[in-house]
Design an enzyme around this catalytic site. Structure first.
Site, PDB file in Angstrom:
ATOM      1  N   ASP A 184       0.596  -9.582  -4.701  1.00 54.30           N
ATOM      2  CA  ASP A 184       1.867  -8.836  -4.711  1.00 54.30           C
ATOM      3  C   ASP A 184       1.699  -7.499  -5.460  1.00 54.30           C
ATOM      4  O   ASP A 184       2.586  -7.054  -6.188  1.00 54.30           O
ATOM      5  CB  ASP A 184       3.016  -9.651  -5.314  1.00 54.30           C
ATOM      6  CG  ASP A 184       4.388  -9.073  -4.931  1.00 54.30           C
ATOM      7  OD1 ASP A 184       4.434  -8.095  -4.162  1.00 54.30           O
ATOM      8  OD2 ASP A 184       5.402  -9.609  -5.419  1.00 54.30           O
ATOM      9  N   LEU A 212       0.820  -1.218   0.000  1.00 57.30           N
ATOM     10  CA  LEU A 212       0.000   0.000   0.000  1.00 57.30           C
ATOM     11  C   LEU A 212       0.850   1.264   0.000  1.00 57.30           C
ATOM     12  O   LEU A 212       0.338   2.353  -0.222  1.00 57.30           O
ATOM     13  CB  LEU A 212      -0.948   0.004   1.203  1.00 57.30           C
ATOM     14  CG  LEU A 212      -2.080  -1.028   1.167  1.00 57.30           C
ATOM     15  CD1 LEU A 212      -2.941  -0.911   2.424  1.00 57.30           C
ATOM     16  CD2 LEU A 212      -2.944  -0.849  -0.080  1.00 57.30           C
ATOM     17  N   ASN A 234       7.222  -3.154   3.943  1.00 62.28           N
ATOM     18  CA  ASN A 234       8.328  -2.332   3.429  1.00 62.28           C
ATOM     19  C   ASN A 234       7.914  -0.898   3.132  1.00 62.28           C
ATOM     20  O   ASN A 234       8.128  -0.379   2.048  1.00 62.28           O
ATOM     21  CB  ASN A 234       8.967  -2.984   2.199  1.00 62.28           C
ATOM     22  CG  ASN A 234       8.003  -3.137   1.042  1.00 62.28           C
ATOM     23  OD1 ASN A 234       6.790  -3.116   1.238  1.00 62.28           O
ATOM     24  ND2 ASN A 234       8.533  -3.268  -0.159  1.00 62.28           N
TER      25      ASN A 234
END
Lengths: 436, 317
Positions: free
Chosen positions: A303, A59, A90
Site C-alpha cells: 500500500d 504510483l 486511483n
C-alpha cells in the site's frame, strides 16, 4: 542480452548455489560455475529470493506526479527488492479505460526497473455507480487481472455482486478496500480508548469486518474470487479464516506497517502515522502476524502511498492518509516475521512473491529460483541492520513511518527479467536500466 | 513550563501550583490598578483558527493585565480562508517576534503539532484543539470548584474526595476531557452522564464512572454539576432525536434544579443554550458559578501565560 553469474547465494532451502542467468532466464544452477564471460554478482552470504511482487502500489502517475511517477515509484520498488508492482487505479484520470492502463504499463516497461501491472477500477471514476470497462482493460496490452476501487470501498452490495460475477468472466479478481463508508465518516484513527482520549474520530474495526463478512458471503454465492486489501484487525482475520474453512475463494493481504506498528503512535499526532486503514492495537498486530504465518492471510502488500511533504506538514486531521512502503517492506517483514521465528525465507518468498503473483496472474513466478524460470531475483544481506534513513528512500516522497527506526536486512542486488536494477546495494542509473 | 498543551500530562503538584498562582493573579484584580509589569516586553499572539469570543477575550485580558503586548489573529477574513496552512500562519506570526502563541484550532492535536514541529520557538498554549482538550478551561473549572468550596483558604489545596458530575456531549467535548484528567489528578471523583451516543465507546478506560440517568446523578448529591453545551450539529447527525427529548432526559430543568442538593454548585463552560441543557432557574441561581468561571478564567490564563513566559520554572508540563 545480459549474461549474469550469481555466485554462492543462499537458496530458499538453505543450500548455497551459483545461478547463471542468460537471456532473461535462469539457465543453470550449481556450484563452482565458470564465469564464462558473465557479469559476476558475488552473493556470498546473501539470501536469494524470487523478485518480490507487490499487489498494492500507488504510483500516482498520471495526475499526481508531484508525489510519485512510474519511474520514481518503480525505482523505489527495485530498491526494495520488487520486480513487479500492481499500480492502483486511483490516478487522475482514473485507470478505468484501456487507454490509461496501457499508458501506465508501457511507462513501466520503458523504464525497466519493475514490471508494472495496472489495477483497473471496478467502477467508472471510482464513483461506485457503474462498472468500468473491465473487459477492455483485461483484453488490453496491459492484460489487467486485478480490479479495485482502492481508497474507496465498493459498498453497494448489488454492484459488488455484479463486479464479482463480471470480473470472473476474464479470470480476474476484485480487490476490495473493506471500509463501510458511513461508519467511518471523518475517521482519523483506530476507534478505542486511545482515540477517545486524543479526541480523534474513530475508525471502528466493525467497519472493516462487516464488509469482509458480507463480501465473502457474496463471493461464495456467485462462486467468484475475492481479494481483501490491507486486512488490519484480529476480527477480520477470524472472518477470513472462517471463509477459507468453508471453501470460499478468498485471499487477503496485510501491509508491512500493520505487522509492526500500533495505534499508540497516533498519540504523537505526527501525521506520518496516519494511514487508512489505521494502525490498530497490539493484539491486532499479533493476530495479523499469526494469520500470515498460518496462511490465513496470503500475502504482504505495501500500500505504498506517496504524498508530498506539505500534505503531512499540518495537523493530524488535515493530513493526507498513507505511507510509502516499497523500500522498507522486506525489512519490516524480516523484523516482524523472520526475526520472530514466524516465517522462514521460503515463507517470505511465498507471501511476497509466489502468492501475490498467482493472485495477480503474473506469469513466471510459480517456480522461484528454478532453472527455466524467468530471472527475477532479489539478493538480501539478511545479517545487516541499521537505522532506516532518508538515504534508503528512492521515490519522490519521504512519508515513511520507519525513518529513524532500526531495521534488519539490506537489498544488495535485484535482477528484473534477466537484467540488474540494483547492484552492490545501489540502484543502477536510469539510462542503464531503461529498455527503450 | 514550556508549553501548556493538555491537562492529561499535568501532575498534581504542577496543577495545584497553577491554581495557586491564579489566586495571586485574582488578588491583583482587586487592586486599584489591576495590572502587573511581569510580562512587559513580551508579545503574545492569539491565533484563533476557530471562532471564539469568550476564550479570546479572556486570553487578551490576561495578557494585558500582565503588561504583555497582544496581537490577535482570527481565521475569518484572514489568509487562512485563502488556504494558508497552520505552518505558514504560525511562522508568519513567529517572524514578527512572538514569545507565546495561544492557539485555538478545529483539529485535535494542532497545539501538540505546533509545539513539536520545530516550526516556531514560541511557547504554545492550547486554547482548544478540536475534540481533544481545552486545558485552561479545565483549570478554571477546577479553580472555580476549589474557590467555591474553600474560599480564602483555597491555596495549596487539591480536590480530594470532591464529587463532580459532568453532563452532556462528552464524546465531542474538549472541555470534558480536560476536566476529567485534571479533576481526577487533583483527587476528585468524576462521574459522567450522557446518552450512550454521546459517551466515548471506550469509557471503561477513563478514570470515571458513567451512567445515563441524570435524575439518579442528582439524587446522589454531587458537590458540583457541570452542564456541557449541546452543539446543534449533533442533532442533525443523529446522536439524539431532537431538542425536546434531550432537554427532557439530560437538561437541568427548573424542576430538576429544585431537587438538586442545596450545596451543589452548577457549572457551565458557556455559551449556554438556556432551556436546552440548562434552565434559567439554574443558570441564574446563587448556586451557579457560571460568571465566577468567566472571572476566574482570566486569573488562570494570567497564571499560565506567566508560567510559560517567565522562563524561571524549569519544569516541563
Amino acid at each position: 542480452m545480459t549474461h549474469l553469474l550469481i555466485t554462492a547465494a543462499t537458496l530458499l532451502d538453505g543450500s548455497r548455489a551459483d545461478l547463471r542467468v542468460r537471456d532473461g532466464v535462469i539457465v543453470e544452477s550449481g556450484s563452482g560455475l565458470a564465469a564464462d564471460g558473465a557479469r559476476v554478482i558475488d552473493s556470498d552470504g546473501l539470501q536469494a529470493l524470487p523478485g518480490l511482487v507487490d499487489l498494492h502500489t500507488h504510483l500516482r502517475e498520471p495526475g499526481s506526479e508531484q508525489s510519485e511517477t512510474v519511474l520514481t515509484g518503480t525505482r523505489a520498488a527495485a530498491a526494495g527488492g520488487f520486480t513487479v508492482v500492481h499500480a492502483m487505479a486511483n490516478t487522475q484520470p482514473v485507470q478505468d479505460t484501456a487507454g490509461v492502463v496501457e499508458q501506465v504499463a508501457s511507462l513501466g516497461a520503458q523504464h525497466g526497473y519493475a514490471t508494472v501491472r495496472p489495477v483497473g477500477a471496478v467502477t467508472v471514476g471510482l464513483a461506485g455507480e457503474r462498472l468500468s470497462e473491465i473487459g477492455a482493460m483485461a483484453g488490453s496490452r496491459a492484460a489487467v487481472r486485478v480490479f479495485s476501487d482502492d481508497g474507496k470501498c465498493v459498498s453497494d452490495a448489488l454492484l459488488l455482486r455484479r463486479a464479482l460475477e463480471y470480473v470472473k468472466t476474464f479470470d480476474g479478481v476484485v480487490a476490495q478496500h473493506a471500509q463501510e463508508p458511513r461508519l467511518t465518516e471523518g475517521a482519523q484513527m483506530n476507534e478505542g480508548a486511545l482515540s477517545s482520549e486524543l479526541g480523534l474520530a474513530g475508525w471502528p474495526a466493525v467497519a472493516e469486518e462487516s464488509i469482509i463478512a458480507r463480501d465473502v458471503l457474496l463471493a461464495q454465492h456467485v462462486g467468484a474470487r475475492l481479494h481483501i486489501c490491507h486486512v488490519s484487525t484480529a476480527g477480520s482475520v477470524d472472518i477470513v479464516r472462517w471463509a477459507k474453512a468453508r471453501g470460499i475463494d478468498v485471499t487477503a493481504e496485510v501491509t508491512p506497517h500493520h505487522l509492526l506498528l500500533t495505534e499508540q503512535l497516533a498519540a504523537t499526532y505526527d501525521p506520518r502515522y496516519k494511514v487508512n486503514p489505521p494502525l490498530r492495537r497490539e493484539e491486532d498486530v499479533l493476530a495479523l502476524r499469526a494469520a500470515l504465518a498460518d496462511g490465513t492471510i496470503d500475502v504482504v502488500a505495501t500500500d505504498h502511498a506517496p504524498h508530498p511533504v506539505e500534505a503531512k506538514e499540518c495537523a493530524w486531521p488535515e493530513a493526507a492518509v498513507g505511507m510509502v512502503g516499497l523500500e522498507s517492506a522486506l525489512a519490516v517483514v524480516q523484523e516482524s516475521m523472520v526475526e520472530t521465528g514466524l516465517l522462514d525465507w521460503a515463507g517470505v518468498a511465498r507471501v511476497l512473491s509466489t502468492t501475490p503473483a498467482r493472485i495477480g496472474r503474473v506469469a513466471g513466478y510459480d517456480a522461484p529460483l528454478a532453472v527455466g524460470s524467468p530471472a527475477n531475483i532479489t539478493l538480501v544481506d539478511a545479517a545487516a541492520r541499521g537505522d532506516f534513513d532518508l538515504a534508503r528512500l528512492h521515490g519522490k516522497s519521504v512519508n515513511s513511518p520507519f525513518l529513524g527506526r532500526s531495521l534488519p536486512g539490506r537489498v544488495m542486488a535485484v535482477v528484473h527479467d534477466g537484467r540488474p536494477t540494483v547492484l552492490e546495494g545501489a540502484l543502477l542509473p536510469t539510462e542503464e536500466v531503461a529498455t527503450a | 513550563m514550556r508549553h501548556l498543551l493538555s491537562t492529561r500530562d499535568l501532575d498534581r503538584t504542577t496543577a495545584v501550583r497553577i491554581l495557586d498562582i491564579a489566586e495571586d493573579m485574582a488578588d491583583v484584580a482587586q487592586r486599584a490598578v489591576p495590572k502587573l509589569p511581569t510580562l512587559r516586553g513580551k508579545t503574545v499572539a492569539n491565533l484563533f483558527f476557530e471562532d471564539s469570543t469568550r476564550t479570546r477575550l479572556s486570553f487578551e485580558a490576561a495578557a494585558k493585565r500582565l503588561s504583555a503586548e497582544v496581537i490577535t489573529f482570527s481565521a475569518k477574513g484572514s489568509s487562512v480562508s485563502k488556504g494558508e496552512s497552520l505552518k505558514d500562519t504560525a511562522q508568519t506570526i513567529a517572524a514578527m517576534g512572538m514569545d507565546a502563541v495561544v492557539l485555538r484550532h478545529s483539529a485535535s492535536g494542532a497545539a501538540a503539532t505546533l509545539a513539536g514541529s520545530g516550526w516556531i520557538d514560541a511557547a504554545v498554549v492550547n486554547a482548544g484543539d478540536g475534540t481533544h482538550e481545552h486545558p485552561t478551561q479545565g483549570l478554571l473549572d477546577a479553580y472555580s470548584i476549589r474557590k467555591r468550596l474553600h474560599g480564602a483558604a483555597s491555596r495549596g489545596r487539591d480536590l480530594d474526595g470532591v464529587r463532580v458530575t459532568i453532563v452532556g456531549d462528552i464524546v465531542h467535548s474538549r472541555v470534558a476531557r480536560s476536566n476529567v484528567w485534571l479533576l481526577t489528578t487533583l483527587g476528585a471523583e468524576v462521574s459522567l452522564v450522557a446518552p450512550a451516543t454521546l459517551l466515548p465507546g471506550a469509557i471503561d478506560s477513563w478514570p470515571v464512572t458513567a451512567s445515563h440517568d441524570l435524575d439518579a446523578a442528582i439524587a446522589a448529591k454531587p458537590d458540583a454539576l457541570m452542564m456541557l453545551r449541546v452543539q446543534a450539529e449533533r442533532m442533525t447527525s443523529g446522536f439524539f432525536p431532537n431538542e425536546r427529548e434531550y432537554a427532557r432526559e439530560w437538561g437541568l430543568s427548573a424542576e430538576r434544579f429544585a431537587r438538586l442538593d442545596a450545596d451543589t454548585m452548577v457549572l457551565h463552560p458557556g455559551p449556554m443554550n438556556r432551556g436546552l441543557e440548562i434552565s434559567s432557574a439554574a443558570a441564574d441561581s446563587a448556586r451557579s458559578v457560571v460568571l465566577d468561571q468567566v472571572t476566574n478564567g482570566v486569573s488562570i490564563r494570567m497564571a499560565v501565560l506567566y508560567l510559560v513566559l517567565s522562563g524561571n520554572d524549569g519544569t516541563d508540563a
